[in-house]
Design an enzyme around this catalytic site. Structure first.
Site, PDB file in Angstrom:
ATOM      1  N   GLU A   1      48.431   2.667 -35.889  1.00 36.56           N
ATOM      2  CA  GLU A   1      47.119   3.305 -35.692  1.00 36.56           C
ATOM      3  C   GLU A   1      47.220   4.817 -35.589  1.00 36.56           C
ATOM      4  O   GLU A   1      46.411   5.475 -34.919  1.00 36.56           O
ATOM      5  CB  GLU A   1      46.413   2.753 -34.439  1.00 36.56           C
ATOM      6  CG  GLU A   1      46.301   1.251 -34.387  1.00 36.56           C
ATOM      7  CD  GLU A   1      45.274   0.711 -35.346  1.00 36.56           C
ATOM      8  OE1 GLU A   1      44.561   1.501 -35.969  1.00 36.56           O
ATOM      9  OE2 GLU A   1      45.197  -0.519 -35.470  1.00 36.56           O
TER      10      GLU A   1
ATOM     11  N   SER B   1      52.348   9.157 -32.813  1.00 38.05           N
ATOM     12  CA  SER B   1      52.141  10.114 -31.721  1.00 38.05           C
ATOM     13  C   SER B   1      51.965  11.529 -32.267  1.00 38.05           C
ATOM     14  O   SER B   1      51.183  12.327 -31.727  1.00 38.05           O
ATOM     15  CB  SER B   1      53.327  10.078 -30.755  1.00 38.05           C
ATOM     16  OG  SER B   1      53.354   8.862 -30.028  1.00 38.05           O
TER      17      SER B   1
END
Length: 380
Positions: free
Chosen positions: A363, A366
């Site tokens: 998704e 970082s």
């Protein structure tokens, strides 16, 4: 400001926990070792309403809010990250795209079957050569008569081989790059659509993850989801809610690992006393508890904002970034508390640590989350 959770949400949390204690905890290690998708759980998940968490009751779903969705994913992840990922991707990505941008006919066709588990949902954006860079997408959809012909390859697709349908993002106008991408829903068994490779992974090993191949795969225009060339714009909204669920997943993995570490620290005797009495162990536990509490506040805030209708892209990225990195840190500390036993498969912390790493990648990595957060902050 009220930090108390509604009793209805606590009841859902208790029901999910009871289900996991009975059906998931005794089997999660075996599923991981066998790298096997637990298809036998699907009817039970459907019966509990976990395959239609956010789908309105009109389509047979539970009609719950994003906060309840996050809490469910968190609770399942305490016991099995792979199953939590299945629930998150099915509810947040595959069915989420149909629910938010699909036509009424598509909702009527796909959502009820998703709720019952007859059809699990998959969602295909990432490709072998394009992950964070959607402009590099190579899968194409070319107009042919009253439909479209899809060609290309998708990578790291959850439920890719067990799903009944897949929402696929394809380039319909390559000259416009990410502004020329359109979504289509493709059913399992459609000629030219196949799972070409099952992926062996470090963690989340009982989650079905595959490479998908499209070879002259024809779909009608009725299977186009949303407006032409608006697929990537729609995807940004899907990813925001997805980031909330991944943050919740990381939070749950950390909680499960910390629970295991606390129990072990109380039981393990060294130098004539429980290791929980040593300051070094206490500080690791204290740091983990503090970071998990902070992560939960960020995840729940983003979930509530999603339900309020407010823009929450910044909050979703903040929650996902912090929770995913906290989840990995807490799992690592918990393994350290277990010492040599933590490095064996006898205890669940090594599995939690392997599973947690995905949350820093899926998704949006970082690094991508930091780019998004900085862009918002610098824009004022």
């Amino acid at each position: 400001m009220n930090f108390d959770l509604p009793e209805s949400h606590r009841e859902i949390q208790r029901s999910v926990r009871d289900f996991c204690l009975r059906h998931v905890a005794p089997n999660a290690r075996r599923w991981d070792e066998e790298e096997r998708f637990p298809s036998e759980l699907i009817p039970h998940l459907a019966e509990l309403g976990l395959l239609g968490i956010r789908i309105p009751e009109a389509y047979g779903g539970s009609g719950l809010d994003t906060l309840a969705y996050a809490m469910i994913v968190e609770e399942i992840a305490k016991f099995d990250g792979s199953l939590a990922l299945t629930i998150a991707s099915h509810n947040g990505l595959g069915t989420g795209h149909i629910l938010r941008f699909g036509s009424e006919a598509q909702k009527q066709k796909y959502l009820p079957k998703a709720v019952t588990g007859e059809w699990l949902a998959a969602w295909a954006l990432t490709e072998p050569g394009s992950g964070s860079d959607a402009a590099g997408m190579r899968t194409t959809a070319v107009r042919q008569g009253d439909g479209w012909v899809l060609n290309g390859t998708k990578m790291f697709i959850t439920q890719g081989s067990v799903g009944g349908f897949c929402v696929v993002l394809a380039s319909t106008d390559p000259s416009r790059k990410q502004k020329g991408i359109t979504a289509f829903v493709v059913e399992h068994g459609t000629p030219g659509f196949r799972a070409s490779k099952h992926l062996e992974k470090m963690g989340m090993r009982s989650s079905d993850t595959v490479e998908l191949t499209f070879e002259d795969c024809y779909v009608s225009d009725e299977q186009r989801v949303g407006e032409l060339n608006q697929g990537f714009i729609d995807t940004l909204g899907i990813l925001d809610r997805g980031r909330v669920s991944i943050g919740a997943l990381a939070l749950g993995l950390g909680e499960g690992a910390l629970d295991a570490a606390v129990k072990y620290a109380k039981d393990r005797q060294q130098f004539g006393k429980a290791i929980s009495e040593f300051q070094a162990i206490q500080w690791m536990i204290a740091d983990s508890r503090t970071e998990l509490d902070a992560a939960r506040l960020l995840v729940y805030r983003a979930a509530v904002m999603a339900d309020s209708g407010a823009r929450y892209s910044l909050e979703a990225s903040t929650a996902k970034l912090f929770a995913s990195e906290v989840g990995s840190r807490v799992c690592n500390r918990s393994l350290q508390i277990h010492g040599g036993y933590g490095y064996t498969r006898e205890f669940p912390v090594e599995r939690h640590l392997r599973d947690a790493k995905l949350c820093e990648i899926g998704e949006g990595t970082s690094e991508v989350q930091r780019m998004i957060i900085a862009r918002h902050v610098l824009a004022g």
